[in-house]
Structure formats: structure tokens, C-alpha cells
Scaffold this motif. Structure first.
Motif, PDB file in Angstrom:
ATOM      1  N   PHE A  30       5.555  -4.911 -18.559  1.00 21.09           N
ATOM      2  CA  PHE A  30       6.885  -4.705 -17.997  1.00 21.09           C
ATOM      3  C   PHE A  30       7.582  -3.518 -18.637  1.00 21.09           C
ATOM      4  N   THR A  31       7.541  -3.422 -19.980  1.00 23.94           N
ATOM      5  CA  THR A  31       8.246  -2.320 -20.627  1.00 23.94           C
ATOM      6  C   THR A  31       7.590  -0.984 -20.301  1.00 23.94           C
ATOM      7  N   GLY A  32       6.267  -0.988 -20.086  1.00 24.97           N
ATOM      8  CA  GLY A  32       5.616   0.230 -19.622  1.00 24.97           C
ATOM      9  C   GLY A  32       6.143   0.643 -18.263  1.00 24.97           C
ATOM     10  N   TRP A  33       6.239  -0.331 -17.342  1.00 23.93           N
ATOM     11  CA  TRP A  33       6.770  -0.066 -16.007  1.00 23.93           C
ATOM     12  C   TRP A  33       8.222   0.401 -16.091  1.00 23.93           C
ATOM     13  N   PHE A  34       9.029  -0.301 -16.866  1.00 21.46           N
ATOM     14  CA  PHE A  34      10.464  -0.001 -16.927  1.00 21.46           C
ATOM     15  C   PHE A  34      10.723   1.364 -17.562  1.00 21.46           C
ATOM     16  N   SER A  35       9.933   1.728 -18.555  1.00 21.91           N
ATOM     17  CA  SER A  35      10.127   3.008 -19.237  1.00 21.91           C
ATOM     18  C   SER A  35       9.876   4.198 -18.314  1.00 21.91           C
ATOM     19  N   PHE A  36       9.088   3.973 -17.273  1.00 23.08           N
ATOM     20  CA  PHE A  36       8.766   5.039 -16.319  1.00 23.08           C
ATOM     21  C   PHE A  36       9.887   5.266 -15.306  1.00 23.08           C
ATOM     22  N   GLN A  37      10.796   4.293 -15.152  1.00 20.95           N
ATOM     23  CA  GLN A  37      11.770   4.356 -14.057  1.00 20.95           C
ATOM     24  C   GLN A  37      12.707   5.565 -14.101  1.00 20.95           C
ATOM     25  N   ARG A  75       0.835  -1.210   0.000  1.00 23.49           N
ATOM     26  CA  ARG A  75       0.000   0.000   0.000  1.00 23.49           C
ATOM     27  C   ARG A  75       0.869   1.259   0.000  1.00 23.49           C
ATOM     28  N   LEU A  76       1.870   1.285   0.859  1.00 22.38           N
ATOM     29  CA  LEU A  76       2.747   2.450   0.920  1.00 22.38           C
ATOM     30  C   LEU A  76       3.460   2.656  -0.405  1.00 22.38           C
ATOM     31  N   HIS A  77       3.934   1.575  -1.007  1.00 18.23           N
ATOM     32  CA  HIS A  77       4.616   1.690  -2.298  1.00 18.23           C
ATOM     33  C   HIS A  77       3.678   2.253  -3.363  1.00 18.23           C
ATOM     34  N   ARG A  78       2.471   1.738  -3.431  1.00 15.79           N
ATOM     35  CA  ARG A  78       1.517   2.230  -4.434  1.00 15.79           C
ATOM     36  C   ARG A  78       1.209   3.708  -4.220  1.00 15.79           C
ATOM     37  N   LYS A  79       1.069   4.115  -2.968  1.00 21.79           N
ATOM     38  CA  LYS A  79       0.777   5.523  -2.683  1.00 21.79           C
ATOM     39  C   LYS A  79       1.978   6.407  -3.039  1.00 21.79           C
ATOM     40  N   GLN A  80       3.179   5.939  -2.777  1.00 20.01           N
ATOM     41  CA  GLN A  80       4.364   6.706  -3.141  1.00 20.01           C
ATOM     42  C   GLN A  80       4.479   6.853  -4.658  1.00 20.01           C
ATOM     43  N   GLN A  81       4.232   5.766  -5.366  1.00 23.24           N
ATOM     44  CA  GLN A  81       4.256   5.822  -6.826  1.00 23.24           C
ATOM     45  C   GLN A  81       3.190   6.777  -7.362  1.00 23.24           C
ATOM     46  N   LEU A  82       2.023   6.763  -6.721  1.00 29.52           N
ATOM     47  CA  LEU A  82       0.930   7.632  -7.151  1.00 29.52           C
ATOM     48  C   LEU A  82       1.294   9.100  -6.950  1.00 29.52           C
ATOM     49  N   GLU A 104       3.176   1.857 -15.044  1.00 27.79           N
ATOM     50  CA  GLU A 104       2.743   1.492 -16.396  1.00 27.79           C
ATOM     51  C   GLU A 104       1.659   2.425 -16.902  1.00 27.79           C
ATOM     52  N   ALA A 105       0.616   2.645 -16.092  1.00 27.72           N
ATOM     53  CA  ALA A 105      -0.478   3.518 -16.522  1.00 27.72           C
ATOM     54  C   ALA A 105       0.027   4.930 -16.812  1.00 27.72           C
ATOM     55  N   ALA A 106       0.922   5.432 -15.958  1.00 24.42           N
ATOM     56  CA  ALA A 106       1.467   6.773 -16.159  1.00 24.42           C
ATOM     57  C   ALA A 106       2.307   6.845 -17.428  1.00 24.42           C
ATOM     58  N   TRP A 107       3.112   5.792 -17.679  1.00 23.65           N
ATOM     59  CA  TRP A 107       3.959   5.819 -18.873  1.00 23.65           C
ATOM     60  C   TRP A 107       3.128   5.800 -20.146  1.00 23.65           C
ATOM     61  N   TRP A 108       2.090   4.958 -20.203  1.00 28.29           N
ATOM     62  CA  TRP A 108       1.278   4.940 -21.421  1.00 28.29           C
ATOM     63  C   TRP A 108       0.633   6.302 -21.660  1.00 28.29           C
ATOM     64  N   PHE A 109       0.268   6.993 -20.581  1.00 34.14           N
ATOM     65  CA  PHE A 109      -0.298   8.337 -20.767  1.00 34.14           C
ATOM     66  C   PHE A 109       0.753   9.285 -21.345  1.00 34.14           C
ATOM     67  N   ILE A 110       1.926   9.304 -20.724  1.00 34.16           N
ATOM     68  CA  ILE A 110       2.987  10.205 -21.181  1.00 34.16           C
ATOM     69  C   ILE A 110       3.364   9.902 -22.632  1.00 34.16           C
ATOM     70  N   SER A 111       3.533   8.624 -22.943  1.00 39.92           N
ATOM     71  CA  SER A 111       3.909   8.224 -24.293  1.00 39.92           C
ATOM     72  C   SER A 111       2.826   8.584 -25.304  1.00 39.92           C
ATOM     73  N   THR A 117      -5.621   5.968 -19.749  1.00 42.40           N
ATOM     74  CA  THR A 117      -4.734   4.811 -19.819  1.00 42.40           C
ATOM     75  C   THR A 117      -4.869   3.953 -18.569  1.00 42.40           C
ATOM     76  N   VAL A 118      -4.523   2.674 -18.714  1.00 39.32           N
ATOM     77  CA  VAL A 118      -4.587   1.740 -17.586  1.00 39.32           C
ATOM     78  C   VAL A 118      -3.322   0.903 -17.551  1.00 39.32           C
ATOM     79  N   GLY A 119      -3.074   0.281 -16.388  1.00 34.14           N
ATOM     80  CA  GLY A 119      -1.902  -0.568 -16.265  1.00 34.14           C
ATOM     81  C   GLY A 119      -1.961  -1.443 -15.032  1.00 34.14           C
ATOM     82  N   LYS A 120      -1.033  -2.369 -14.968  1.00 31.34           N
ATOM     83  CA  LYS A 120      -0.931  -3.261 -13.817  1.00 31.34           C
ATOM     84  C   LYS A 120      -0.153  -2.628 -12.673  1.00 31.34           C
ATOM     85  N   THR A 121       0.438  -1.470 -12.947  1.00 30.71           N
ATOM     86  CA  THR A 121       1.126  -0.673 -11.940  1.00 30.71           C
ATOM     87  C   THR A 121       0.853   0.792 -12.223  1.00 30.71           C
TER      88      THR A 121
END
Length: 284
Positions: free
Chosen positions: A262-269, A48-55, A219-226, A212-216
């Protein structure tokens, strides 16, 4: 012969593969060197903390990229313990100021169960229906970005005119119902969820913008930005002339390399690493 610039991507473009035939991710380039992977947690509290930090970090990045316009825009992430609840930004708060402690927990009726700030009703209507229809969706993102708004008014899919645009080739949609109106009706939210179908990662809500949507969250943020950048490139290319389309075989090959969760997640890093260094107060 290439299709004219005004022609939309063929509606029958192949769908994204199912989980059973998931796309391969990037492979390490040297023996013994592997890429990082999304973290796995021992407890729901840690997750939960990780998801909130990412958000909170995703909001800071959206704000930095100019996606925060007025009071519009929202990103949500499911709570790992109660998947019928999701964390979301407070209504009317600048993306660039959001901290972990500012995030709201909202139930499936739109009631704030954690936090003392208001929630955006329009954002809740869309996101709640998508989360309800797509159990695989952990996070969803929408904002009123300039190029996404402009492209959405055309009511067209993105053509595969660049390598980057191929990441979601055949894996996005256009939803026309309720386009342009403030979304307060749950039926419009359901129609947007239906437009995403069972596997799509992005849709244009006509006259509204990108969703956009994602499993993380990443991922969702990267697809939006891209997607926002791909809209910008498409508008520039069509203003200058008639873009040449990438042929289907090459577009599908590129999607297999760049369109996985995965590549959506990785591209956001890299963006995450930047915001962690420059905005440490997001963790407050």
C-alpha cells in the motif's frame, strides 16, 4: 559499533513478513479522514484500461526522471483477464512518448498478440519468468538508470543508511547469474526470478541494474524510483566517508511503516497526479 562502509548488509537480515502478517499501512492523522486506496473495478475491461493507463503514465515518469536510455528498459503488467499475458512497451520507443494505444500485449512465448510494433526480447525473457514464478506479482519494472547500474556493479545489498533505504531492508537481493550480459537465455530469467524468491520486492542484477515488482504498476514503479535514489545516496555517502548504519530494530520498524504494498502504491500518487496534469495525451 557501526559496520565499515564496504561491508554489505548482513545476509541474514529478516525477511519481509508473509501475507498473514502483512505490514500495517499509514493511519489517518485525523478522525474521519482516510487515505485513498487502490481502486477496485466491476469489470475486467475497466481494470485493463486502468492498468494500461498506469503503465503509460509510469513510462512517462521514468522518461522524465532520466531512466529511459537508448532502447533499454521495460515495465510490464499482467492482463486482468488472462494473467499469462502482459502489457509492455514497444521496443525502441521513447518512454516520454508512450501512450495507452502504443502498448503491446505479449503472451508467455513472447508473441505479440495485440499491437503492431516489436517487443524487446531481453525484456520478455526476464519479465515472463518473474511473472511465471510469482503469481502475486502484477507489475515489474527495469531500466538502465545511472545510479542503479553503478551500485549493481558492486554486487552488494543496500545498507540501511537512511530512513528511505529501510523500506526494503531485508526485502531485496543480489542476483549474479548472467549479470552484464544481454539476457536472451530463459535460464537467466529463471535465476533472477529465483533470486527474488517468494516475497522480495527488488533485486540488483549484478552489472545490469535494478529490477522491482509489485501488486500494482504504481508499487513496482515506486520501488524502482526509490531504489535508484537510495543508490545515489549510498554512492554519495560512501564517496564522502563511512556512513553510520541504522540499527536493525529501527530499520525493521521503519520497514513496517514504509515497505508495504500500500505505501508503495500511495507514494507513487503525487507523481501520477503530476503526469496526468502535464501529459494528458498519455491516455490516447
Amino acid at each position: 559499533m557501526a559496520a565499515p562502509a564496504h561491508a554489505p548488509t548482513t545476509p541474514s537480515a529478516p525477511e519481509a513478513p508473509t501475507a498473514a502478517t502483512s505490514m500495517p499501512s499509514f493511519e489517518p492523522t485525523q478522525e474521519g479522514i482516510s487515505l485513498p486506496r487502490p481502486p477496485v473495478f466491476d469489470t475486467v475491461e475497466e481494470e485493463r484500461l486502468h492498468r494500461k493507463q498506469q503503465l503509460a503514465g509510469a513510462f512517462r515518469i521514468f522518461g522524465r526522471l532520466g531512466f529511459g536510455e537508448g532502447i533499454a528498459g521495460h515495465i510490464t503488467v499482467r492482463d486482468p483477464e488472462d494473467p499469462d499475458m502482459f502489457w509492455v512497451n514497444p521496443f525502441g520507443m521513447s518512454f516520454r512518448h508512450i501512450r495507452v494505444s502504443d502498448l503491446l500485449l505479449v503472451d508467455h512465448t513472447g508473441t505479440v498478440v495485440h499491437g503492431n510494433k516489436p517487443v524487446n526480447r531481453a525484456g520478455f525473457v526476464i519479465h515472463s519468468q518473474v511473472h511465471k514464478a510469482r503469481p502475486d506479482v502484477v507489475a515489474a519494472a527495469h531500466a538502465h538508470s545511472v545510479y542503479g547500474k553503478a551500485w549493481s556493479s558492486l554486487g552488494r545489498l543496500l545498507d540501511p543508511i537512511t530512513q528511505d533505504a529501510c523500506a526494503l531492508y531485508g526485502n531485496h537481493a543480489v542476483v549474479t547469474e548472467g549479470g552484464g550480459a544481454v539476457v536472451l537465455d530463459e535460464q537467466v530469467g529463471r535465476q533472477l526470478a529465483e533470486g527474488l524468491g517468494e516475497r522480495k520486492k527488488m533485486c540488483f542484477h549484478r552489472n545490469h541494474g535494478i529490477f522491482t515488482v509489485g501488486k500494482t504498476v504504481a508499487e513496482a514503479a515506486w520501488w524502482f524510483i526509490s531504489t535508484e535514489r537510495n543508490c545515489q545516496a549510498a554512492l554519495l555517502a560512501e564517496a564522502a566517508g563511512t556512513p553510520h548504519l541504522i540499527d536493525e530494530e529501527d530499520a525493521l520498524f521503519t520497514r513496517k511503516q514504509t515497505g508495504s504494498s500500500f505505501t508503495g502504491w500511495f507514494s507513487f500518487q503525487p507523481l501520477w497526479d503530476e503526469i496526468v496534469r502535464t501529459d494528458p495525451d498519455l491516455f490516447d
